[in-house]
Scaffold this active site. Structure first.
Site, PDB file in Angstrom:
ATOM      1  N   ASP A   1      20.944 -88.553  25.725  1.00  0.00           N
ATOM      2  CA  ASP A   1      21.054 -90.009  25.830  1.00  0.00           C
ATOM      3  C   ASP A   1      19.644 -90.585  25.948  1.00  0.00           C
ATOM      4  O   ASP A   1      18.918 -90.258  26.883  1.00  0.00           O
ATOM      5  CB  ASP A   1      21.882 -90.383  27.061  1.00  0.00           C
ATOM      6  CG  ASP A   1      22.225 -91.857  27.123  1.00  0.00           C
ATOM      7  OD1 ASP A   1      21.347 -92.696  26.816  1.00  0.00           O
ATOM      8  OD2 ASP A   1      23.361 -92.181  27.499  1.00  0.00           O
TER       9      ASP A   1
ATOM     10  N   SER B   1      28.508 -97.595  29.166  1.00  0.00           N
ATOM     11  CA  SER B   1      27.145 -97.927  29.548  1.00  0.00           C
ATOM     12  C   SER B   1      27.117 -98.733  30.847  1.00  0.00           C
ATOM     13  O   SER B   1      27.687 -98.294  31.852  1.00  0.00           O
ATOM     14  CB  SER B   1      26.454 -98.658  28.393  1.00  0.00           C
ATOM     15  OG  SER B   1      25.070 -98.739  28.603  1.00  0.00           O
TER      16      SER B   1
ATOM     17  N   HIS C   1      23.639 -92.280  23.214  1.00  0.00           N
ATOM     18  CA  HIS C   1      24.138 -93.299  24.137  1.00  0.00           C
ATOM     19  C   HIS C   1      25.383 -93.929  23.528  1.00  0.00           C
ATOM     20  O   HIS C   1      25.302 -94.701  22.573  1.00  0.00           O
ATOM     21  CB  HIS C   1      23.069 -94.359  24.403  1.00  0.00           C
ATOM     22  CG  HIS C   1      23.467 -95.310  25.486  1.00  0.00           C
ATOM     23  ND1 HIS C   1      23.494 -94.924  26.811  1.00  0.00           N
ATOM     24  CD2 HIS C   1      23.866 -96.594  25.444  1.00  0.00           C
ATOM     25  CE1 HIS C   1      23.894 -95.951  27.540  1.00  0.00           C
ATOM     26  NE2 HIS C   1      24.126 -96.973  26.741  1.00  0.00           N
TER      27      HIS C   1
END
Length: 169
Positions: free
Chosen positions: A120, A5, A148
Site C-alpha cells: 500500500d 481507506s 491502496h
C-alpha cells in the site's frame, strides 16, 4: 457495513464506540490505522503522487466553498488549518491522536474483517496492527500485493478482476 481507506478508519472508530449499533459484520479495507504516520508517509517517495492528487481534489472542493482559499502543500497543513478546526480539534496532531483507529481495535465486538496490502503506497507496513492489538472479533488479512484499495488482477484492463468484490461477500 464496509469502509475503505479513511472511511474504514471512521468505521473502526464507530464500531469501538458503539458496539450495540445493531451491525452483524463489518469489513475495513486499506485503513490508515495511525493517521499521523500515514500522512507523514505520504510525503515520501512514490506516495507523493497520491498526496498531490488528493490535495488537488481537496483544493478544488475548498475553492468551491471558500473564496479566500490558502494553498496547502501537505495533508498535514490541510488537516491543521481546515480539517481540525472544522471538526473541533486543536490541531492536526490532536485530530490524528483522537481519531486514529489502531488504539481502539481491542474494543470492537462486531465480527470485522480487515484487509490490507503490504505494498500500500499510502500506509507503511509497520502501521498495520499486530495480532495482539486486535480483539477476538477481528480477523486481519494482510496480502503482499493489492496497493491502496486496489486488489486487481488479470492480464489487461479489459480482463481485470476485482478481488475485493469476490472476497468481501
Amino acid at each position: 457495513i464496509i469502509g475503505y481507506s479513511l472511511g474504514g478508519n471512521v468505521l473502526l472508530n464507530f464500531l469501538a464506540k458503539y458496539p450495540d449499533a445493531g451491525l452483524s459484520a463489518a469489513v475495513a479495507v486499506s485503513v490508515p490505522y495511525e493517521l499521523d504516520r500515514c500522512v507523514a508517509h505520504m510525503q515520501r517517495g512514490f506516495s507523493r503522487i497520491y498526496q498531490a492528487r488528493l490535495l488537488t481534489c481537496l483544493h478544488q472542493s475548498m475553492r468551491r466553498k471558500m473564496s479566500d482559499f490558502r494553498r496547502y502543500r501537505t495533508l498535514r497543513d490541510f488537516d491543521h488549518h481546515v480539517t481540525a478546526p472544522l471538526h473541533g480539534f486543536e490541531s492536526a496532531e490532536d485530530y490524528y491522536q483522537q481519531c486514529s483507529s489502531r488504539q481502539f481495535l481491542k474494543q470492537i465486538t462486531v465480527p470485522t474483517l480487515l484487509i490490507h496490502a503490504l505494498n500500500d503506497p499510502l500506509i507503511p507496513a509497520d502501521a498495520i496492527p499486530t495480532a495482539e492489538e486486535l480483539s477476538a472479533a477481528i480477523c486481519l488479512e494482510v496480502f503482499k500485493q493489492g496497493g491502496h484499495v486496489g486488489f486487481v488482477y488479470g492480464k489487461t484492463p479489459f480482463h481485470a478482476k476485482y478481488w475485493l468484490e469476490e472476497r468481501i461477500p
